[in-house]
Design an enzyme around this catalytic site. Structure first.
Site, PDB file in Angstrom:
ATOM      1  NE  ARG A 156      -3.454   2.412   2.593  1.00 18.25           N
ATOM      2  CZ  ARG A 156      -3.506   3.165   3.690  1.00 18.25           C
ATOM      3  NH1 ARG A 156      -2.980   2.753   4.818  1.00 18.25           N
ATOM      4  NH2 ARG A 156      -4.112   4.328   3.665  1.00 18.25           N
ATOM      5  CG  HIS A 215      -1.492   8.755   3.879  1.00 18.38           C
ATOM      6  ND1 HIS A 215      -1.606   7.384   3.998  1.00 18.38           N
ATOM      7  CD2 HIS A 215      -1.162   9.193   5.113  1.00 18.38           C
ATOM      8  CE1 HIS A 215      -1.352   7.020   5.244  1.00 18.38           C
ATOM      9  NE2 HIS A 215      -1.071   8.107   5.943  1.00 18.38           N
ATOM     10  CD  GLU A 217      -5.439   6.917  10.010  1.00 20.30           C
ATOM     11  OE1 GLU A 217      -5.105   7.953  10.598  1.00 20.30           O
ATOM     12  OE2 GLU A 217      -4.978   5.804  10.305  1.00 20.30           O
ATOM     13  CG  ASN A 223      -5.450   2.848   8.553  1.00 24.34           C
ATOM     14  OD1 ASN A 223      -5.487   1.868   7.819  1.00 24.34           O
ATOM     15  ND2 ASN A 223      -5.051   4.035   8.154  1.00 24.34           N
ATOM     16  CE1 TYR A 230      -0.502   1.912  13.647  1.00 20.74           C
ATOM     17  CE2 TYR A 230      -2.503   2.982  12.879  1.00 20.74           C
ATOM     18  CZ  TYR A 230      -1.209   2.534  12.647  1.00 20.74           C
ATOM     19  OH  TYR A 230      -0.636   2.717  11.421  1.00 20.74           O
ATOM     20  CD  GLU A 278      -1.960   3.467   8.230  1.00 19.44           C
ATOM     21  OE1 GLU A 278      -1.781   3.836   9.412  1.00 19.44           O
ATOM     22  OE2 GLU A 278      -2.091   4.253   7.283  1.00 19.44           O
TER      23      GLU A 278
HETATM   24  C1  GAL Z   1      -1.927   6.459  10.946  1.00 17.51           C
HETATM   25  C2  GAL Z   1      -1.439   7.110   9.669  1.00 17.51           C
HETATM   26  C3  GAL Z   1      -0.057   6.746   9.289  1.00 17.51           C
HETATM   27  C4  GAL Z   1       0.894   6.565  10.453  1.00 17.51           C
HETATM   28  C5  GAL Z   1       0.253   5.792  11.584  1.00 17.51           C
HETATM   29  C6  GAL Z   1       1.073   5.716  12.862  1.00 17.51           C
HETATM   30  O1  GAL Z   1      -2.877   7.265  11.567  1.00 17.51           O
HETATM   31  O2  GAL Z   1      -2.310   6.806   8.601  1.00 17.51           O
HETATM   32  O3  GAL Z   1       0.382   7.692   8.351  1.00 17.51           O
HETATM   33  O4  GAL Z   1       1.462   7.740  10.817  1.00 17.51           O
HETATM   34  O5  GAL Z   1      -0.975   6.315  11.925  1.00 17.51           O
HETATM   35  O6  GAL Z   1       0.850   6.828  13.670  1.00 17.51           O
END
Ligand code: GAL
Length: 458
Positions: free
Chosen positions: A75, A119, A165, A293, A295, A366
């Site tokens: 990607r 992006h 995002e 995405n 985390y 992501e």
């Molecule tokens: C996401 C973003 C990425 C990267 C990642 C880690 O929000 O799409 O570009 O920075 O977080 O913070």
């Protein structure tokens, strides 16, 4: 092979501004990030993306690394101002050539390109002309830019992501002011989000009506953390649900149902723009897949008095509009971003999406973590990152066995890179980048991922 199946999409992800460098080379125009980075105090250590990983000059070698890693997909994002230096009108043929070379090189190596159109690196010219995403003119400019990309690359690119995002563009760039263009407001995020959604929907409509013969897929990627109710009280359970609707529902409900969540309309009132009937139609069903995405996870509790300053984790959006207070459990391990490692939150979020949006095809575009990686005797033993990937992928596998239609996974990130306002201080890569020499070194996590991928296809 496990639950992922033989057609599962496996990749790593990057974005143009974070890795390319070559910030004014071969006719590229400036973007809002080029400009934001020149403002003292905005970026940690005064870092910029001027050189970044120098992928602009090293992409062939980087693609060799991807090949060695064994991913079937990659990607990347296109820099709008490399293609159209003024954001509209004249096309920069050198920019087109650069992405043509990358796309051809990937395909030559049997790696499928997944291309994000936006992006976050808006051409500066459009920011100055009509305040970027705040002005309505941006909608047609985005379609014009996307058209150039479909026209020039669509014969080979079959997987498009319109926006990465949009929540970040709304909240961090126009609410908290910590990302370019650095605006601080409690109203603008809603207007910006509205224009982003309309730009997305119009672009998808344009692609479907003009480029159907290319036979590609197009969607949007949203970010969302999981929100776990702090207690079993009804008020907290509702607060967690509300937080998810303000985070993900804000962008995904219009795309799947044609309108914002009711709870947002009730609580925000006139600050939330309205869609016309025609716009609702255009939005509904405007994504071929659910790009996610993800985390981290936070606890959510009901509150009537949110102090914005208390929201140290900054992932709450405009908390007082939501009546939600966020926190992290003491025993959750934190990454270098202070984001908690909670794999079961990933599974719960996948199931929440499957339930709410009628089990769409989901691609995790992501997922990853930042740690303080150090080179010791030429090696980087990032065992915490290995553990992160191992446990999040296990959570994905469980979600699949419980019926979630997860079809792909992209690790963030391929390389250590420019982490926005944190500059180079946060390393997310599975390949270490020495920012002095620009040498790339595979971390233990890259070696682990390679082995994991080999097992998937055996
Ligand atoms: C996401 C973003 C990425 C990267 C990642 C880690 O929000 O799409 O570009 O920075 O977080 O913070």
């Amino acid at each position: 092979m496990g639950k992922f199946g033989k057609d599962f999409v496996w990749g790593t992800a990057t974005s143009a501004y974070q890795i390319e460098g070559g910030y004014l080379e071969n006719g590229k125009g400036p973007s809002i990030w080029d400009s934001f980075c020149t403002i003292p105090g905005k970026i940690k250590n005064g870092d910029t993306g001027n050189v970044a990983c120098d992928h602009f000059h090293r992409f062939k070698d980087d693609i060799k690394l991807l090949k060695e890693l064994g991913v079937n997909s990659y990607r990347l994002s296109i820099s709008w101002s490399r293609i159209m230096p003024e954001g509209k009108g004249a096309v920069n043929e050198e920019g087109v050539r650069f992405y043509n070379e990358i796309i051809d090189e990937l395909i030559k190596n049997d790696i499928t390109p997944w291309v994000t159109l936006y992006h976050w690196d808006l051409p500066l010219a459009l920011q100055l002309e009509d305040d970027g995403w705040l002005g309505e003119s941006i909608i047609d400019y985005f379609v014009e830019y996307a058209d150039v990309c479909f026209n020039r690359f669509g014969d080979r690119v079959k997987h498009w992501i319109t926006l990465n995002e949009p929540w970040v563009v709304a909240i961090l760039s126009h609410g908290h002011g910590v990302f370019a263009p650095g605006r601080v407001s409690e109203v603008e995020p809603y207007q910006v989000a509205h224009n982003l959604l309309l730009a997305h929907a119009k672009t998808v409509n344009h692609y479907k009506s003009r480029y159907s013969s290319q036979d590609g897929k197009i969607g949007i990627t949203n970010n969302c953390d999981w929100r776990e109710s702090l207690t079993n009280s009804q008020a907290d359970i509702e607060a967690a649900q509300r937080a998810l609707e303000f985070f993900l529902g804000w962008f995904a409900d219009p795309v799947y149902f044609g309108d914002y969540p009711e709870v947002m309309k009730e609580r925000i009132g006139d600050k939330l723009p309205r869609f016309s009937e025609k716009e609702k139609e255009l939005l509904k069903g405007s994504s071929d897949f659910f790009g996610l995405n993800h985390y981290t996870t936070m606890n959510a509790a009901h509150t009537d008095s949110v102090d914005e300053n208390e929201d140290v984790h900054g992932n709450g959006g405009i908390s007082k509009d939501q009546g939600v207070s966020l926190s992290v459990k003491k025993d959750w391990k934190l990454t270098k971003m202070n984001w908690a490692v909670v794999p079961w939150g990933c599974k719960k979020l996948l199931k929440w999406i499957a339930d709410r949006y009628d089990n769409p095809e989901i691609y995790i575009t992501e997922n990853g973590c930042a740690y303080d990686d150090e080179v010791v005797d030429g090696q980087i033993n990032d065992s915490e990152r290995v553990e992160y990937f191992r446990t999040y992928l296990a959570a994905c596998e469980e979600a699949i066995s419980e019926g979630v239609n997860l079809k792909g996974y992209f690790a963030w990130s391929f390389l250590d890179n420019f982490e926005w306002n944190s500059g180079y201080s946060k390393r997310f890569g599975i390949y270490y980048v020495d920012f002095e020499t620009l040498e790339r070194i595979p971390k233990a996590s890259a070696k682990w991922f390679k082995k994991f991928l080999a097992e998937q296809s055996s």
